[in-house]
Write a protein that holds these residues in place. Structure first.
Motif, mmCIF file in Angstrom:
data_model
loop_
_atom_site.group_PDB
_atom_site.id
_atom_site.type_symbol
_atom_site.label_atom_id
_atom_site.label_comp_id
_atom_site.label_asym_id
_atom_site.label_seq_id
_atom_site.Cartn_x
_atom_site.Cartn_y
_atom_site.Cartn_z
ATOM 1 N N TRP A 51 8.176 -0.139 -18.467
ATOM 2 C CA TRP A 51 8.100 1.283 -18.128
ATOM 3 C C TRP A 51 9.098 1.670 -17.043
ATOM 4 O O TRP A 51 9.897 2.571 -17.216
ATOM 5 C CB TRP A 51 6.678 1.621 -17.688
ATOM 6 N N LYS A 52 9.070 0.954 -15.920
ATOM 7 C CA LYS A 52 9.924 1.276 -14.784
ATOM 8 C C LYS A 52 10.459 -0.005 -14.158
ATOM 9 O O LYS A 52 9.887 -1.076 -14.316
ATOM 10 C CB LYS A 52 9.149 2.052 -13.705
ATOM 11 N N ALA A 53 11.547 0.132 -13.399
ATOM 12 C CA ALA A 53 12.050 -0.969 -12.581
ATOM 13 C C ALA A 53 12.363 -0.435 -11.194
ATOM 14 O O ALA A 53 12.953 0.647 -11.045
ATOM 15 C CB ALA A 53 13.301 -1.584 -13.196
ATOM 16 N N LEU A 54 11.956 -1.186 -10.175
ATOM 17 C CA LEU A 54 12.214 -0.810 -8.795
ATOM 18 C C LEU A 54 13.254 -1.768 -8.226
ATOM 19 O O LEU A 54 12.945 -2.922 -7.929
ATOM 20 C CB LEU A 54 10.918 -0.886 -7.968
ATOM 21 N N PRO A 55 14.527 -1.334 -8.070
ATOM 22 C CA PRO A 55 15.565 -2.219 -7.503
ATOM 23 C C PRO A 55 15.234 -2.589 -6.069
ATOM 24 O O PRO A 55 14.683 -1.791 -5.308
ATOM 25 C CB PRO A 55 16.838 -1.359 -7.578
ATOM 26 N N LEU A 56 15.594 -3.829 -5.674
ATOM 27 C CA LEU A 56 15.260 -4.332 -4.344
ATOM 28 C C LEU A 56 16.492 -4.666 -3.517
ATOM 29 O O LEU A 56 16.370 -5.301 -2.479
ATOM 30 C CB LEU A 56 14.374 -5.580 -4.464
ATOM 31 N N ASP A 57 17.661 -4.272 -3.936
ATOM 32 C CA ASP A 57 18.873 -4.599 -3.193
ATOM 33 C C ASP A 57 18.965 -3.804 -1.892
ATOM 34 O O ASP A 57 18.615 -2.609 -1.854
ATOM 35 C CB ASP A 57 20.120 -4.314 -4.044
ATOM 36 N N PHE A 58 19.465 -4.470 -0.825
ATOM 37 C CA PHE A 58 19.723 -3.795 0.435
ATOM 38 C C PHE A 58 21.108 -3.161 0.419
ATOM 39 O O PHE A 58 22.030 -3.648 -0.243
ATOM 40 C CB PHE A 58 19.646 -4.788 1.595
ATOM 41 N N LEU A 59 21.254 -2.079 1.161
ATOM 42 C CA LEU A 59 22.545 -1.394 1.310
ATOM 43 C C LEU A 59 23.068 -1.628 2.715
ATOM 44 O O LEU A 59 22.310 -1.600 3.694
ATOM 45 C CB LEU A 59 22.399 0.104 1.053
ATOM 46 N N ASP A 60 24.391 -1.880 2.842
ATOM 47 C CA ASP A 60 25.005 -1.996 4.159
ATOM 48 C C ASP A 60 25.069 -0.625 4.825
ATOM 49 O O ASP A 60 25.372 0.395 4.174
ATOM 50 C CB ASP A 60 26.415 -2.568 4.049
ATOM 51 N N ILE A 61 24.777 -0.581 6.135
ATOM 52 C CA ILE A 61 24.849 0.699 6.861
ATOM 53 C C ILE A 61 25.662 0.526 8.153
ATOM 54 O O ILE A 61 25.921 -0.579 8.594
ATOM 55 C CB ILE A 61 23.442 1.242 7.201
ATOM 56 N N GLU A 73 5.700 11.253 -6.383
ATOM 57 C CA GLU A 73 7.121 11.576 -6.286
ATOM 58 C C GLU A 73 7.983 10.531 -6.986
ATOM 59 O O GLU A 73 8.952 10.861 -7.671
ATOM 60 C CB GLU A 73 7.531 11.686 -4.819
ATOM 61 N N LEU A 74 7.622 9.248 -6.835
ATOM 62 C CA LEU A 74 8.418 8.161 -7.407
ATOM 63 C C LEU A 74 8.230 8.020 -8.913
ATOM 64 O O LEU A 74 9.192 7.802 -9.657
ATOM 65 C CB LEU A 74 8.056 6.840 -6.733
ATOM 66 N N LEU A 75 6.970 8.124 -9.371
ATOM 67 C CA LEU A 75 6.645 7.812 -10.758
ATOM 68 C C LEU A 75 6.222 9.016 -11.582
ATOM 69 O O LEU A 75 6.103 8.925 -12.797
ATOM 70 C CB LEU A 75 5.525 6.761 -10.812
ATOM 71 N N GLY A 76 5.956 10.128 -10.924
ATOM 72 C CA GLY A 76 5.518 11.320 -11.638
ATOM 73 C C GLY A 76 4.046 11.301 -11.982
ATOM 74 O O GLY A 76 3.558 12.160 -12.714
ATOM 75 N N THR A 77 3.301 10.299 -11.454
ATOM 76 C CA THR A 77 1.872 10.190 -11.731
ATOM 77 C C THR A 77 1.225 9.307 -10.679
ATOM 78 O O THR A 77 1.914 8.479 -10.039
ATOM 79 C CB THR A 77 1.604 9.593 -13.118
ATOM 80 N N GLU A 136 0.848 -1.188 0.000
ATOM 81 C CA GLU A 136 0.000 0.000 0.000
ATOM 82 C C GLU A 136 0.889 1.245 0.000
ATOM 83 O O GLU A 136 1.726 1.420 0.884
ATOM 84 C CB GLU A 136 -0.922 0.006 1.218
ATOM 85 N N ILE A 137 0.714 2.090 -1.009
ATOM 86 C CA ILE A 137 1.582 3.248 -1.196
ATOM 87 C C ILE A 137 0.744 4.517 -1.209
ATOM 88 O O ILE A 137 -0.255 4.598 -1.941
ATOM 89 C CB ILE A 137 2.373 3.136 -2.516
ATOM 90 N N PRO A 138 1.120 5.519 -0.403
ATOM 91 C CA PRO A 138 0.405 6.803 -0.464
ATOM 92 C C PRO A 138 0.511 7.412 -1.852
ATOM 93 O O PRO A 138 1.554 7.308 -2.519
ATOM 94 C CB PRO A 138 1.130 7.663 0.583
ATOM 95 N N ASN A 139 -0.550 8.029 -2.301
ATOM 96 C CA ASN A 139 -0.557 8.597 -3.645
ATOM 97 C C ASN A 139 0.486 9.705 -3.820
ATOM 98 O O ASN A 139 1.023 9.874 -4.913
ATOM 99 C CB ASN A 139 -1.947 9.126 -3.987
ATOM 100 N N ASP A 140 0.783 10.461 -2.741
ATOM 101 C CA ASP A 140 1.805 11.493 -2.889
ATOM 102 C C ASP A 140 3.182 10.886 -3.092
ATOM 103 O O ASP A 140 4.025 11.443 -3.793
ATOM 104 C CB ASP A 140 1.789 12.461 -1.695
#
Length: 240
Positions: free
Chosen positions: A230-240, A133-137, A125-129
């Motif tokens: 159209w788009k790709a959403l990468p799912l890799d984790f980053l070390d912190i 911001e992510l997709l421009g629509t 579930e993603i807020p429309n705002d």
């Protein structure tokens, strides 16, 4: 010998008010010559016209193809319906969009066979705002989710990612990355126009160039385009 396919096509035509082979050709989006071959028993129904007829009628693809199984679809999920299951347009409220992800990946390698009843993996579930911001629509009509399988489209499509496909594009228009089914297998691949009507199917990862292939003009009827990447959403984790 009785041409069973001819009888099944006559039944479909009667039910949907199609009077001539030309009308059936327009209805199935194929050439009149191909319909003539169906009625003469020279060839069977290919995957592309089967999908088109199943989408537009209540007849099942299996029955149309070979006369077996249930004549009508009832509540069964067909191939085209499987793609519709990816539709993210299920709003929990007016300010969010719920996106569904099913366990049915599209191959970035040598192709996979799509399961008939894909399992729901998760909902997001993603807020429309945030969508804006992510997709421009926030208008995701015709946009569907699919996880890629393999790394032959890297770096364009990371192996660990979710792809967004525009399913309102069902014809090859110009060079781009498409979701296709060809010869029974489903791929995410780059399509490019070649010489003499050939469509080139290309992997962006050059390590997989030996898996590239051409679709010749006489094979176009076997090509089904389900959408354009159209788009790709990468799912890799980053070390912190």
């Amino acid at each position: 010998m009785t041409n069973k396919l001819k009888e099944r096509l006559h039944e479909l035509m009667r039910e949907y008010g199609l009077k001539t082979q030309t009308q059936l050709a327009d209805f199935a989006k194929v050439s009149k010559g191909l319909v003539h071959q169906w009625f003469n028993g020279d060839t069977g129904l290919g995957k592309k016209p089967l999908l088109e007829l199943e989408k537009k009628t209540r007849f099942s693809a299996q029955w149309l193809a070979n006369g077996t199984g249930n004549k009508y679809k009832d509540n069964a999920i067909n191939l085209s319906d499987s793609y519709k299951m990816y539709s993210p347009l299920e709003a929990a409220d007016s300010n969010t969009t719920t996106m569904k992800l099913y366990d049915m990946s599209a191959s970035c390698g040598q192709g996979i066979i799509i399961p008939e009843f894909p399992e729901l993996l998760r909902t997001i579930e993603i807020p429309n705002d945030a969508l804006l911001e992510l997709l421009g629509t926030t208008n995701l009509q015709g946009v569907q989710l699919m996880p890629p399988d393999g790394d032959s489209m890297e770096p364009t499509i990371p192996r660990r990612s979710i792809t967004l496909i525009k399913t309102d594009i069902d014809k090859f228009q110009d060079s781009g990355v498409y979701l296709i089914t060809f010869d029974g297998y489903t791929y995410i691949k780059r399509l490019a126009r070649g010489k003499s009507g050939v469509i080139k199917v290309i992997s962006d990862n050059k390590l997989y160039s030996d898996t590239d292939f051409d679709i010749k003009p006489n094979e176009i009827d076997q090509l089904v385009i389900h959408g354009k990447f159209w788009k790709a959403l990468p799912l890799d984790f980053l070390d912190i």
